[in-house]
Design a protein around this motif. Structure first.
Motif, PDB file in Angstrom:
ATOM      1  N   TYR A 606      27.269 -10.425  30.495  1.00  0.00           N
ATOM      2  CA  TYR A 606      26.042  -9.478  29.337  1.00  0.00           C
ATOM      3  C   TYR A 606      24.795 -10.169  30.148  1.00  0.00           C
ATOM      4  N   LEU A 607      24.259  -8.921  30.399  1.00  0.00           N
ATOM      5  CA  LEU A 607      23.086  -8.638  30.767  1.00  0.00           C
ATOM      6  C   LEU A 607      21.666  -8.986  30.431  1.00  0.00           C
ATOM      7  N   LEU A 608      20.985 -10.496  29.879  1.00  0.00           N
ATOM      8  CA  LEU A 608      20.361 -10.614  29.402  1.00  0.00           C
ATOM      9  C   LEU A 608      19.880 -11.523  30.025  1.00  0.00           C
ATOM     10  N   GLY A 609      17.842 -11.450  30.232  1.00  0.00           N
ATOM     11  CA  GLY A 609      17.204 -12.364  29.932  1.00  0.00           C
ATOM     12  C   GLY A 609      17.600 -13.470  29.817  1.00  0.00           C
ATOM     13  N   ASN A 610      15.848 -14.918  30.625  1.00  0.00           N
ATOM     14  CA  ASN A 610      16.355 -16.658  29.276  1.00  0.00           C
ATOM     15  C   ASN A 610      15.557 -16.137  28.361  1.00  0.00           C
ATOM     16  N   PRO A 611      15.790 -16.087  27.161  1.00  0.00           N
ATOM     17  CA  PRO A 611      15.265 -15.984  26.004  1.00  0.00           C
ATOM     18  C   PRO A 611      13.459 -16.459  25.676  1.00  0.00           C
ATOM     19  N   ILE A 612      13.923 -18.008  26.030  1.00  0.00           N
ATOM     20  CA  ILE A 612      12.872 -19.033  25.624  1.00  0.00           C
ATOM     21  C   ILE A 612      11.607 -18.643  26.775  1.00  0.00           C
ATOM     22  N   GLY A 613      12.038 -18.163  28.429  1.00  0.00           N
ATOM     23  CA  GLY A 613      11.145 -18.017  29.142  1.00  0.00           C
ATOM     24  C   GLY A 613      10.301 -16.800  28.563  1.00  0.00           C
ATOM     25  N   TRP A 614      11.644 -15.731  28.372  1.00  0.00           N
ATOM     26  CA  TRP A 614      10.472 -14.742  28.191  1.00  0.00           C
ATOM     27  C   TRP A 614       9.475 -14.081  27.089  1.00  0.00           C
ATOM     28  N   TRP A 615      10.121 -14.473  25.930  1.00  0.00           N
ATOM     29  CA  TRP A 615       8.949 -14.976  25.473  1.00  0.00           C
ATOM     30  C   TRP A 615       7.835 -15.879  25.329  1.00  0.00           C
ATOM     31  N   THR A 616       7.784 -17.057  26.505  1.00  0.00           N
ATOM     32  CA  THR A 616       6.766 -17.588  26.888  1.00  0.00           C
ATOM     33  C   THR A 616       6.004 -16.691  27.782  1.00  0.00           C
ATOM     34  N   SER A 617       6.562 -16.125  28.364  1.00  0.00           N
ATOM     35  CA  SER A 617       6.018 -16.010  29.172  1.00  0.00           C
ATOM     36  C   SER A 617       4.637 -14.568  28.432  1.00  0.00           C
ATOM     37  N   ASN A 618       5.436 -14.153  27.489  1.00  0.00           N
ATOM     38  CA  ASN A 618       4.621 -13.007  26.486  1.00  0.00           C
ATOM     39  C   ASN A 618       3.478 -14.305  25.856  1.00  0.00           C
TER      40      ASN A 618
END
Length: 772
Positions: A606-618
């Motif tokens: 299942y293609l999913l980014g690293n949630p913590i990483g993506w939210w941190t980058s936001n």
């Protein structure tokens, strides 16, 4: 993009946080006693820390991309498409795709290097590789090389941009342990190849920009040309590579503005030289490369294949073994012809059945003989084409043919059908003429009904006259041919064109498609082809003659036709997909894409980014833009929060990263086609880089002591403080832990219970399989 070293040399008395401290003595090179002493006491471990960091990033990137790359041994997601296209290259069979060819040719190159012959066509997700003898591990491993290179490139870009070892390493590790980039980077897919050239373009431009004080020297030219080559490659992988060209283009405009400034001391002649050099390297070179890759693409795909039908007949006839080359006959009056719709493939059919008196919406029909679109060709699919002029001579000609009399070639040529001829079409089985009239069609009330008219009904004969138009014909002398001519039949009286659509008629229509008169006769969907002349058999001599007579096409003609089709079909990708998503949702990672499932073992990818990483980058992006507002407000009040050097780096390098994220993300809001999470992956890398940039701006002081001049340069210091190291360690540890937690669905190598699957369903949109 980097810290301005010449400026540092012009202002040797400044350090990162203020003026020269008491007791520090300046040296001729702009350094001071304390800094020289500190460098003298720096360990080799610290001095070589940049090289060690890059090596570590490379090793970790290799592990994450190549871990169990052989599993699953089945076709996954878009390997269906891009593996298939690689096979077509190796078979030299023509195919059509909406993307430019470079990335697909590189995949095929990997197959060619290992001796793969393209025998497998990746027909559906889940097909087994091992039983079909596909060297899939080597193909995946070849593509994974490009994914492997992404984290090191990120490190090198950050280091070349003047960031510290610790900040550059942070950016690289965030990218290394991003689940989406890892999943995408270890399969036979295009995106990581495109992202590789995107980052290579940015790296080359940063290196070029750093040569700005040495214009027209060898290194200046080398990095400028490298930027142009990489830009040509990125746009030749996917058209979204145009976003990278826009990024570099905007940076070049600012650079040229700096050169034009009279305070820089450049003459207009020097400015013109700079402009021409950049135009050549960054416009001409990418254009030439783009054209060259298509030339190679067309030079390889010389045999007929599944992509033929997208193209004009002239294009198709350039391909070896094209059916059009073997079945393109002149059509003569009196021939019985089968007419097939270009888009839906149905034949124009008629039978004694009648339209019902009333339709479901209570509209009244003519109760005429049905004319419909049938999937299969039968005896009801043939029509006799008749002229509207010289009818007496035509009757004699037909009588002689039916009697078996030999007719000379010259006389036959007098009865060849031409572009814009007025014709009638008589149904061979029932003897009535095709007709359209001012009665609404069964399913499309705005269009005109198609039926037939008895030969003795002269009062309405005008309804049976058709203007035959050959698509692309340059003059009325253009001959009508089977297979290779696409035609429109336009009512001479009513101006409507024969048209059909995929929706089926009710039960009374025998499952056929509706045929009616469309009021827009120029629509592409009104094109038909004559596929067969009843009783006509081709001879070997005729095939040889047709091959000799076929008109050639130049590369530019083929290129223009192909570009038009790519744009048209890319814009037409509007069909709703169960895993499509909106650009607004991407940064928040509200859902992913199911790539592959194994129900027997309860495994999935299942293609999913690293949630913590993506939210941190936001948060980092928000913090950067908020910081710009604070800096501007303080500047207006005469307050210098960070010093001129740091401020310059924040605005220039930070601004470049922020704009890179913006230009690779926001254009998707203007697209009408179906979009997916993987379209955000290029932007996500720049968002990760912004995390590292903000980390540098906030935690790394004194600023100049820790900045790198390049990725290969020796560091002067590594960690400003234990607290900085702690923040770094926490960020990396959380990224790695989150990556490991979601790794089972990123790699698809582990069986998960329903409880384990649901524990990873952090948001409602995470529509994993096997939740129960």
């Amino acid at each position: 993009m980097s810290v301005d070293e010449p400026q540092l040399k012009r202002r040797p008395g400044k350090d990162a946080v203020g003026t020269l401290s008491p007791g520090k003595q300046l040296h001729e090179d702009g350094s001071n006693t304390a800094s020289v002493a500190s460098r003298a006491g720096v360990s080799e471990l610290v001095r070589n820390s940049s090289s060690y960091a890059l090596t570590a990033v490379l090793a970790l990137s290799f592990i994450t991309r190549y871990y169990r790359i052989w599993d699953p041994a089945q076709v996954v997601f878009d390997e269906v498409h891009f593996g298939k296209f690689a096979s077509y290259y190796l078979r030299r069979e023509y195919y059509f795709d909406v993307h430019p060819p470079l990335a697909k040719m590189l995949i095929a190159l990997g197959g060619w290097l290992i001796g793969y012959d393209g025998h497998f066509l990746f027909e559906k997700i889940g097909m087994d590789y091992m039983s079909n003898g596909v060297p899939y591990m080597m193909l995946r491993g070849w593509v994974a090389l490009f994914g492997l290179a992404l984290p090191p490139l990120v490190y090198m870009i950050m280091a070349e941009s003047g960031y510290s070892v610790i900040a550059s390493l942070l950016a690289a590790l965030l990218v290394t342990f991003d689940n989406a980039l890892v999943t995408q980077g270890r399969l036979i897919l295009l995106d990581n190849i495109m992202i590789f050239f995107m980052l290579a373009s940015v790296y080359s431009y940063v290196k070029f920009f750093k040569q700005r004080y040495h214009p027209f020297e060898a290194k200046w030219w080398a990095w400028l040309m490298s930027t142009g080559v990489m830009l040509g490659c990125v746009v030749s992988c996917k058209l979204v590579g145009l976003f990278t060209i826009a990024l570099v283009g905007v940076a070049v405009i600012f650079d040229l503005r700096r050169i034009l400034d009279i305070r820089r001391g450049n003459t207009l002649s020097e400015f013109f030289q700079h402009f021409v050099a950049r135009a050549f390297a960054l416009i001409a070179v990418p254009v030439v490369l783009y054209l060259s890759f298509f030339a190679i693409h067309l030079a390889i795909l010389t045999r007929t294949g599944p992509g033929d039908a997208y193209h004009t007949s002239q294009f198709q006839m350039q391909l070896i073994d094209s059916p059009l080359t073997k079945s393109s006959f002149d059509v003569h009056y009196g021939d019985q012809i089968a007419i097939r719709h270009r888009e839906t493939g149905v034949y124009v059919d008629s039978n004694p059945g009648r339209y019902p008196l009333r339709y479901e919406d209570q509209r009244v029909s003519s109760q005429g003989q049905q004319v419909t679109g049938a999937k299969d060709r039968t005896d009801n699919s043939f029509w006799i084409i008749k002229p509207m002029v010289n009818q007496e001579a035509f009757a004699q000609f037909v009588a002689r043919r039916q009697a078996g009399e030999e007719i000379s070639k010259d006389e036959l040529n007098k009865w060849v059908v031409h572009h814009t001829d007025l014709v009638q079409l008589q149904h061979a089985a029932t003897g009535s003429n095709m007709r359209t009239h001012d009665v609404a069609s069964p399913m499309t009330s705005t269009n005109m009904e198609f039926t037939t008219l008895a030969l003795n009904d002269t009062a309405n004969a005008a309804d049976t006259v058709w203007k035959l138009e050959i698509d692309g014909a340059k003059s009325n002398s253009t001959l009508l041919k089977t297979s290779s001519s696409f035609i429109r039949l336009v009512s001479n009286k009513h101006g409507v064109a024969m048209w059909t659509h995929p929706k089926k008629l009710p039960e009374w229509g025998h499952g056929h498609q509706e045929i009616n008169g469309k009021k827009d006769p120029t629509a592409k969907s009104t094109l038909w082809a004559i596929t067969e002349i009843r009783g006509r058999q081709i001879t070997a001599e005729e095939v040889e003659e047709m091959v000799k007579k076929k008109s050639g096409m130049s590369f530019l003609e083929k290129f223009v036709e192909l570009q038009g089709l790519m744009i048209k079909h890319n814009n037409a990708l509007t069909t709703v997909h169960p895993f499509q998503s909106t650009p607004l949702s991407w940064p928040f990672l509200t859902r992913g894409i199911s790539f592959w499932t194994d129900a027997a073992q309860r495994r999935q990818i299942y293609l999913l980014g690293n949630p913590i990483g993506w939210w941190t980058s936001n948060l980092a992006l928000f913090a950067y833009f908020a910081g710009l507002v604070v800096l501007e407000a303080c500047g207006m009040r005469g307050v210098d929060l960070v010093g001129s050097i740091v401020r310059r780096h924040i605005l220039r390098s930070g601004g470049f990263i922020a704009f890179a994220w913006f230009i690779h993300y926001f254009p998707f809001f203007m697209m009408g086609r179906s979009l997916f999470l993987h379209h955000y992956l290029p932007a996500s890398i720049f968002a990760y880089m912004m995390v590292a940039a903000c980390f540098q701006f906030v935690f790394v002081h004194p600023y100049q002591l820790f900045t790198l001049r390049s990725w290969s340069s020796r560091a002067r210091a590594l960690l400003p403080s234990y607290s900085t190291g702690l923040v770094f360690a926490v960020l990396v540890a959380i990224q790695v832990a989150t990556f490991i937690f979601f790794a089972p669905i990123s790699y698809g190598t582990s069986t998960l219970t329903a409880q384990q699957v649901n524990s990873r369903r952090w948001l409602p949109g995470y529509d994993f399989h096997f939740q129960k």
